[in-house]
Design a protein around this motif. Sequence first.
Motif, short mmCIF file in Angstrom:
data_model
loop_
_atom_site.label_atom_id
_atom_site.label_comp_id
_atom_site.label_asym_id
_atom_site.label_seq_id
_atom_site.Cartn_x
_atom_site.Cartn_y
_atom_site.Cartn_z
N ALA A 166 0.82 -1.21 0.00
CA ALA A 166 0.00 0.00 0.00
C ALA A 166 0.85 1.26 0.00
CB ALA A 166 -0.93 0.00 1.22
N LEU A 167 2.04 1.18 0.58
CA LEU A 167 2.93 2.33 0.65
C LEU A 167 3.89 2.40 -0.53
CD1 LEU A 167 3.81 2.22 4.46
CD2 LEU A 167 2.25 3.80 3.31
N GLY A 168 3.79 1.44 -1.43
CA GLY A 168 4.68 1.44 -2.58
C GLY A 168 6.09 1.01 -2.21
N VAL A 169 6.21 0.19 -1.17
CA VAL A 169 7.52 -0.28 -0.70
C VAL A 169 7.63 -1.77 -0.98
CG1 VAL A 169 9.04 -0.53 1.31
CG2 VAL A 169 7.49 1.44 1.15
N ASN A 170 8.78 -2.20 -1.46
CA ASN A 170 8.99 -3.62 -1.71
C ASN A 170 8.91 -4.41 -0.41
OD1 ASN A 170 9.43 -3.19 -4.48
ND2 ASN A 170 11.63 -2.83 -4.15
N GLU A 171 8.29 -5.58 -0.49
CA GLU A 171 8.17 -6.43 0.69
C GLU A 171 9.56 -6.73 1.27
OE1 GLU A 171 6.03 -8.14 3.59
OE2 GLU A 171 5.16 -7.21 1.81
N GLY A 172 9.71 -6.53 2.56
CA GLY A 172 10.99 -6.74 3.22
C GLY A 172 11.84 -5.49 3.31
N SER A 173 11.47 -4.44 2.60
CA SER A 173 12.22 -3.18 2.66
C SER A 173 11.82 -2.39 3.90
CB SER A 173 11.96 -2.33 1.41
OG SER A 173 12.38 -3.00 0.25
N GLU A 174 12.66 -1.47 4.29
CA GLU A 174 12.40 -0.65 5.47
C GLU A 174 11.22 0.29 5.23
OE1 GLU A 174 15.11 2.15 8.37
OE2 GLU A 174 15.16 2.56 6.21
N ILE A 175 10.32 0.34 6.22
CA ILE A 175 9.21 1.29 6.21
C ILE A 175 9.50 2.34 7.27
CG2 ILE A 175 6.74 1.64 6.62
CD1 ILE A 175 6.25 -1.18 5.67
N ARG A 176 9.43 3.61 6.89
CA ARG A 176 9.75 4.71 7.81
C ARG A 176 8.52 5.57 8.05
NH1 ARG A 176 13.63 4.14 4.13
NH2 ARG A 176 12.83 5.87 2.85
N VAL A 177 8.24 5.82 9.33
CA VAL A 177 7.09 6.63 9.74
C VAL A 177 7.58 7.77 10.62
CG1 VAL A 177 4.88 6.69 10.96
CG2 VAL A 177 5.52 4.67 9.62
N ALA A 178 7.22 8.99 10.27
CA ALA A 178 7.57 10.16 11.08
C ALA A 178 6.32 10.68 11.77
CB ALA A 178 8.16 11.26 10.20
N PHE A 179 6.48 11.10 13.01
CA PHE A 179 5.40 11.70 13.78
C PHE A 179 5.72 13.17 14.00
CE2 PHE A 179 4.75 7.30 14.63
CZ PHE A 179 3.41 7.14 14.98
N ALA A 180 4.71 14.04 13.84
CA ALA A 180 4.91 15.47 14.05
C ALA A 180 3.78 16.03 14.91
CB ALA A 180 4.99 16.21 12.72
N PRO A 181 3.73 15.64 16.18
CA PRO A 181 2.74 16.24 17.07
C PRO A 181 3.21 17.64 17.47
CG PRO A 181 4.06 14.68 18.30
CD PRO A 181 4.53 14.61 16.86
N VAL A 182 2.29 18.54 17.67
CA VAL A 182 2.64 19.89 18.10
C VAL A 182 1.93 20.16 19.42
CG1 VAL A 182 2.48 22.35 17.56
CG2 VAL A 182 2.96 20.71 15.75
N GLY A 183 2.69 20.63 20.40
CA GLY A 183 2.09 20.93 21.70
C GLY A 183 3.03 20.63 22.83
N THR A 184 2.45 20.32 23.98
CA THR A 184 3.23 20.04 25.17
C THR A 184 3.19 18.54 25.47
OG1 THR A 184 1.28 20.62 26.50
CG2 THR A 184 2.90 22.35 26.13
N GLN A 185 3.51 18.15 26.69
CA GLN A 185 3.63 16.72 27.03
C GLN A 185 2.36 15.93 26.70
OE1 GLN A 185 5.09 15.87 30.98
NE2 GLN A 185 4.03 13.91 31.08
N GLY A 186 1.19 16.51 26.99
CA GLY A 186 -0.06 15.81 26.77
C GLY A 186 -0.37 15.57 25.31
N ASP A 187 0.27 16.31 24.41
CA ASP A 187 0.07 16.11 22.98
C ASP A 187 1.02 15.06 22.42
OD1 ASP A 187 -1.86 18.39 22.24
OD2 ASP A 187 -0.30 19.43 23.35
#
Length: 248
Positions: A25-46
């Motif tokens: 679904a991500l257009g990545v070859n099976e067995g290849s590395e999948i990379r996910v970045a998170f970009a929450p904005v806020g303080t500790q509770g976010d």
Amino acid sequence: MPTRGQVAPSPGPEASEAETTGADALGVNEGSEIRVAFAPVGTQGDHQPFVPLVHALIAQGITVQMWVGGDPTRDFMERMGVPAVTMPGAPDIKKLMTSDPAVLNAMREGKTKKFLGAVSAKYKDYQSPCHSGVCQLFDAFRPHVLVFTHLCIPIARFVLDKYPEVRLCMAALYPRTPTRYTLPLFFNSPERNLPFGLTKLVHQIVLRKMFASSLGADGQRLRKQYGLKKLKPIHFWELFFRLFHRFR
């Protein structure tokens, strides 16, 4: 793997559920590395609610990186076992929220509209460095998926326009129950509707207030520098429906 934010788009009509994997679904070859970045904005509770999700993704062999504002937030997340990096040019949100008079007054009064306006005014000071910082982090990490929270919507729209190959996932891992002080926003649930078309009206009002700096002259000049088209409120609205229809 996907939770309510749903990372992967629906498979095509010719593909069965058994034949389609997250990598496909991500257009990545099976067995290849999948990379996910998170970009929450806020303080500790976010940030803290994402810890179990990050741990679960890492346990599945997915490479995760969280982009945060300020070294204190980075250090806190790393103590929680989350790989985190400080976004170049981004402010320390906790320090900003506890030192800016306009933001403090809006929080004390519990006035959402006033608070959004104060945050937008401060964002104007960091708009250019934040966009540059996101580019630095994106080019270095090259994530297949970017998970962001609602205060990061302008950045998400910028990333989508500059890096159209990335998958976006909007997340809201904290209560969004309407109260006297909290507007009934359904940014992450566009299938839900208020009566008489009020959902779109509320979104348009809040978007213009919260992201005025992105829609203003400085924001437009910044997009032009990156070769991107002029930003309009409808582009945020399109983003919500793109997320819902593409990633459910």
